[in-house]
Design a protein around this motif. Structure first.
Motif, PDB file in Angstrom:
ATOM      1  N   ILE A 152      14.241  -1.419   1.371  1.00 38.95           N
ATOM      2  CA  ILE A 152      13.711  -0.274   0.636  1.00 38.95           C
ATOM      3  C   ILE A 152      13.319  -0.834  -0.723  1.00 38.95           C
ATOM      4  O   ILE A 152      14.174  -1.284  -1.480  1.00 38.95           O
ATOM      5  CB  ILE A 152      14.748   0.845   0.466  1.00 38.95           C
ATOM      6  N   VAL A 153      12.033  -0.864  -0.990  1.00 35.15           N
ATOM      7  CA  VAL A 153      11.515  -1.389  -2.253  1.00 35.15           C
ATOM      8  C   VAL A 153      10.927  -0.222  -3.024  1.00 35.15           C
ATOM      9  O   VAL A 153      10.083   0.512  -2.496  1.00 35.15           O
ATOM     10  CB  VAL A 153      10.436  -2.471  -2.014  1.00 35.15           C
ATOM     11  N   ARG A 154      11.397  -0.050  -4.249  1.00 36.55           N
ATOM     12  CA  ARG A 154      10.879   1.008  -5.125  1.00 36.55           C
ATOM     13  C   ARG A 154      10.320   0.365  -6.383  1.00 36.55           C
ATOM     14  O   ARG A 154      11.026  -0.365  -7.070  1.00 36.55           O
ATOM     15  CB  ARG A 154      11.977   1.997  -5.490  1.00 36.55           C
ATOM     16  N   LEU A 155       9.073   0.663  -6.664  1.00 28.03           N
ATOM     17  CA  LEU A 155       8.415   0.166  -7.867  1.00 28.03           C
ATOM     18  C   LEU A 155       8.196   1.346  -8.799  1.00 28.03           C
ATOM     19  O   LEU A 155       7.445   2.270  -8.481  1.00 28.03           O
ATOM     20  CB  LEU A 155       7.078  -0.493  -7.520  1.00 28.03           C
ATOM     21  N   PHE A 156       8.891   1.339  -9.943  1.00 28.56           N
ATOM     22  CA  PHE A 156       8.769   2.378 -10.959  1.00 28.56           C
ATOM     23  C   PHE A 156       7.807   1.839 -12.010  1.00 28.56           C
ATOM     24  O   PHE A 156       8.053   0.775 -12.579  1.00 28.56           O
ATOM     25  CB  PHE A 156      10.124   2.649 -11.626  1.00 28.56           C
ATOM     26  N   TYR A 157       6.739   2.580 -12.297  1.00 29.07           N
ATOM     27  CA  TYR A 157       5.755   2.068 -13.249  1.00 29.07           C
ATOM     28  C   TYR A 157       5.111   3.208 -14.043  1.00 29.07           C
ATOM     29  O   TYR A 157       4.984   4.325 -13.545  1.00 29.07           O
ATOM     30  CB  TYR A 157       4.675   1.258 -12.526  1.00 29.07           C
ATOM     31  N   PRO A 158       4.708   2.926 -15.298  1.00 29.80           N
ATOM     32  CA  PRO A 158       4.033   3.942 -16.105  1.00 29.80           C
ATOM     33  C   PRO A 158       2.585   4.097 -15.653  1.00 29.80           C
ATOM     34  O   PRO A 158       2.041   3.242 -14.948  1.00 29.80           O
ATOM     35  CB  PRO A 158       4.116   3.379 -17.529  1.00 29.80           C
ATOM     36  N   ASP A 208      -1.238  -2.146 -15.343  1.00 32.64           N
ATOM     37  CA  ASP A 208      -2.343  -2.917 -14.787  1.00 32.64           C
ATOM     38  C   ASP A 208      -2.287  -2.743 -13.264  1.00 32.64           C
ATOM     39  O   ASP A 208      -1.288  -3.089 -12.630  1.00 32.64           O
ATOM     40  CB  ASP A 208      -2.184  -4.394 -15.190  1.00 32.64           C
ATOM     41  N   LYS A 209      -3.312  -2.194 -12.683  1.00 34.66           N
ATOM     42  CA  LYS A 209      -3.324  -1.895 -11.242  1.00 34.66           C
ATOM     43  C   LYS A 209      -3.135  -3.143 -10.381  1.00 34.66           C
ATOM     44  O   LYS A 209      -2.711  -3.054  -9.229  1.00 34.66           O
ATOM     45  CB  LYS A 209      -4.609  -1.178 -10.848  1.00 34.66           C
TER      46      LYS A 209
END
Length: 171
Positions: free
Chosen positions: A143-149, A153-154
């Motif tokens: 389970i990989v979660r990427l939290f980003y604003p 940078d896309k």
């Protein structure tokens, strides 16, 4: 021992046996295993390319979870219930502007969660991209979660998503 005692004792013993065997099976899966170690090194490399000061931590006592973070803080976030109503705000760690948070956990078996993955969740202050690559050859998934604003940078998001997809397709 009477039949009445055995009728409730047997299911209880079976449940304990299943839970104990499940726990022992999970102990085999660690980030030191070749497919997981290679993935964590590659993921750390991508994050380090864009965020050289990001820290890698193992937040839980077990070796099943990894967390890369840079410029994070705690937010009070309202989450919707399954009926669409709002819950009381709860504390959630997330990235500040120009920050990032990425977590990865090892779980036995295929992904059977409620969320259709990959999926991006909007948490108002940041977004969370959740992915669950499966590896049949080791009988586990991540389970990989990427939290980003929102101003990230896309290329970061696409490189990490591509890396996760590659892990899913390697068998």
């Amino acid at each position: 021992m009477s039949y009445d005692v055995l009728s409730w004792l047997t299911p209880g013993l079976l449940l304990v046996l299943v839970l104990v065997s499940q726990g022992r099976a999970d102990e085999k899966l660690t980030w030191d295993d070749p497919p997981f170690q290679a993935f964590s090194e590659n993921l750390g490399g991508v994050i380090g390319k864009y965020y050289p000061d990001a820290r890698l931590e193992r937040p839980k006592a077990s070796s099943k979870s990894l967390e890369w973070s840079y410029k994070t803080r705690k937010f009070m976030v309202h989450l919707p219930t399954l009926t669409g109503q709002w819950q009381e705000a709860s504390e959630m760690l997330g990235p500040d502007r120009k920050g990032i948070l990425c977590t990865a956990e090892i779980h036995e078996g295929p992904y059977v969660g409620m969320a259709v993955v990959p999926q991006t969740f909007d948490r108002h202050y940041f977004k969370v991209l959740m992915m669950a690559p499966n590896r049949k050859d080791v009988g586990a998934h991540l389970i990989v979660r990427l939290f980003y604003p929102s101003d990230i940078d896309k290329a970061v998001v696409s490189e990490i998503a591509e890396l996760v997809q590659q892990f899913d397709s390697e068998r």
